[in-house]
Scaffold this motif. Structure first.
Motif, mmCIF file in Angstrom:
data_model
loop_
_atom_site.group_PDB
_atom_site.id
_atom_site.type_symbol
_atom_site.label_atom_id
_atom_site.label_comp_id
_atom_site.label_asym_id
_atom_site.label_seq_id
_atom_site.Cartn_x
_atom_site.Cartn_y
_atom_site.Cartn_z
ATOM 1 N N LEU A 1 42.841 15.482 -15.376
ATOM 2 C CA LEU A 1 43.575 15.944 -14.211
ATOM 3 C C LEU A 1 45.050 16.112 -14.556
ATOM 4 O O LEU A 1 45.609 15.349 -15.358
ATOM 5 N N VAL A 2 45.676 17.083 -13.943
ATOM 6 C CA VAL A 2 47.124 17.278 -14.018
ATOM 7 C C VAL A 2 47.663 17.059 -12.612
ATOM 8 O O VAL A 2 47.176 17.682 -11.660
ATOM 9 N N HIS A 3 48.644 16.170 -12.460
ATOM 10 C CA HIS A 3 49.174 15.883 -11.129
ATOM 11 C C HIS A 3 49.815 17.120 -10.518
ATOM 12 O O HIS A 3 49.590 17.441 -9.345
ATOM 13 N N THR B 1 42.619 19.886 -15.727
ATOM 14 C CA THR B 1 43.298 20.346 -16.934
ATOM 15 C C THR B 1 42.732 21.700 -17.356
ATOM 16 O O THR B 1 41.521 21.907 -17.392
ATOM 17 N N GLY B 2 43.651 22.640 -17.640
ATOM 18 C CA GLY B 2 43.214 23.968 -18.057
ATOM 19 C C GLY B 2 43.111 24.963 -16.930
ATOM 20 O O GLY B 2 42.707 26.113 -17.150
ATOM 21 N N THR B 3 43.443 24.553 -15.688
ATOM 22 C CA THR B 3 43.484 25.486 -14.559
ATOM 23 C C THR B 3 44.899 25.500 -13.988
ATOM 24 O O THR B 3 45.700 24.600 -14.260
ATOM 25 N N HIS C 1 51.429 30.952 -13.310
ATOM 26 C CA HIS C 1 50.035 30.668 -12.930
ATOM 27 C C HIS C 1 49.103 30.662 -14.138
ATOM 28 O O HIS C 1 47.968 31.133 -14.071
ATOM 29 N N LEU C 2 49.619 30.107 -15.228
ATOM 30 C CA LEU C 2 48.816 29.918 -16.432
ATOM 31 C C LEU C 2 48.202 28.520 -16.391
ATOM 32 O O LEU C 2 48.617 27.669 -15.591
ATOM 33 N N ALA D 1 48.515 18.501 -19.852
ATOM 34 C CA ALA D 1 49.327 17.274 -19.830
ATOM 35 C C ALA D 1 50.792 17.598 -20.060
ATOM 36 O O ALA D 1 51.692 16.942 -19.504
ATOM 37 N N ALA D 2 51.072 18.618 -20.871
ATOM 38 C CA ALA D 2 52.458 19.000 -21.154
ATOM 39 C C ALA D 2 53.184 19.453 -19.895
ATOM 40 O O ALA D 2 54.413 19.341 -19.804
#
Length: 356
Positions: free
Chosen positions: A226-228, A256-258, A278-279, A283-284
């Protein structure tokens, strides 16, 4: 005639018997309901009750006044019952009595609340979207928090708010709001409040524990894939005495990845390029946002080596930034030891707010 207009049209003055015209106006106003504002509604009720009371009726109209007064009493009782109902919210587990508004977020209102469980009154915080169109974000937040509880160690759960339940609140007009109920976070302050209390910047040695815990929280989320997606000062809460940290507002999180589902306009200048384009987020993306938070918190007190460290975490090119929050934490620890020596506990306090 609206209730407010009717209220304005009713003289309501004088202690004598109502005149026929005033009485007729009161009868007409009785069909208009009550104003939405409780104080205006109470005043409107008092005026009508004075004019429609049988003892105050014009000659020959006491029976009509008695019937009208009974209708007024029933309408007022029903209005008060609706008001009380609006101040309670019933979920699947508990019925919550609403308290004051604690905060107005970008999409939702956060209110204090309480509920009874096993004979004890328990505090809660309700997050209620202002518009039904944002219900999906509330549901998404509940799903994300449930997913987080399935990964990592139990101790990591303290880095996210504890969800009591998520439920739908149906209104009389047919609309619904998805409400998320949380355990309260007593004694916590947002990083925005911390920065406001320290306008010259926070000592880097004090910011260090906040930074370390933030990276730990993000590493936990990233292990859950997950990305916050919204690591901003208002969404990072710290407990000064306990050196605790909680990352809130997970409704913007994404796999992650969306791409991040919603970007907040007021933070348009803080997002890294991949978010605004919107790429896919990684985590980065969170590391960029968190590093910007810390850079702003420390401000001009940032030593040169730390400034270079932060620069590397906020590079425009996503692939050139650190990709692992927990690995970055180890590198931060090395930097802190070079700058300040072995880690020691430093008490941190927030200034006492002046009396209102």
């Amino acid at each position: 005639m609206t209730a407010a207009a009717a209220g304005a049209a009713i003289p309501g003055a004088g202690a004598g018997r109502a005149g026929a015209a005033d009485f007729d106006d009161a009868l007409a106003a009785l069909t208009g309901g009550f104003p939405a504002d409780p104080r205006e509604a109470a005043g409107h009720h008092r005026r009508l009750a004075r004019l429609l009371h049988p003892d105050m009726a014009p000659p020959g109209r006491a029976a009509e006044a008695s019937a009208a007064f009974a209708r007024l009493t029933a309408a007022w009782d029903a209005w008060q019952a609706r008001q009380r109902a609006r101040e309670t919210v019933t979920g699947g587990l508990h019925t919550y009595v609403l308290g004051p508004v604690l905060a107005q977020g970008d999409l939702a209102t956060v209110r204090s609340a309480r509920y009874d469980a096993r004979g004890e009154r328990t505090a809660a915080v309700l997050k209620i979207p202002r518009m039904p169109r944002d219900n999906d974000l509330m549901e998404h937040e509940a799903d994300v928090l449930a997913r987080l509880r399935t990964v990592g160690e139990v101790r990591h759960r303290a880095y996210a708010p504890a969800l009591i339940e998520s439920f739908r609140q149906r209104h009389g007009d047919g609309t619904e709001h998805v409400v998320n109920a949380f355990a309260p976070l007593t004694g916590f302050h947002t990083l925005a409040e911390v920065a406001a209390a320290h306008p010259g910047g926070v000592d880097p040695r004090d910011a260090a524990w906040m930074w370390r815990r933030l990276l730990t929280a993000l590493g936990w989320a990233h292990r859950a894939r997950l990305v916050h997606g919204a690591v901003f000062p208002e969404h990072v809460l710290i407990h000064p005495q306990l050196h605790g940290l909680v990352l809130v507002d997970w409704c913007y999180a994404t796999a992650t990845g969306t791409d991040i589902p919603v970007l907040l306009p007021r933070y348009a200048g803080s997002y890294p390029p991949e978010a605004t384009a919107h790429l896919p987020a990684t985590a980065a993306t969170d590391i960029h946002l968190a590093s910007l938070c810390m850079a702003q918190l420390i401000g001009d007190r940032t030593p040169p080596q730390m400034r270079a460290f932060l620069r590397g975490c906020t590079l425009p090119e996503q692939h050139r930034r650190p990709q692992d929050a927990w690995q970055l934490l180890a590198e931060l620890d090395d930097l802190l030891e070079r700058l300040y020596g072995p880690r020691t506990f430093r008490p941190f306090t927030m200034p006492t707010a002046p009396p209102a």
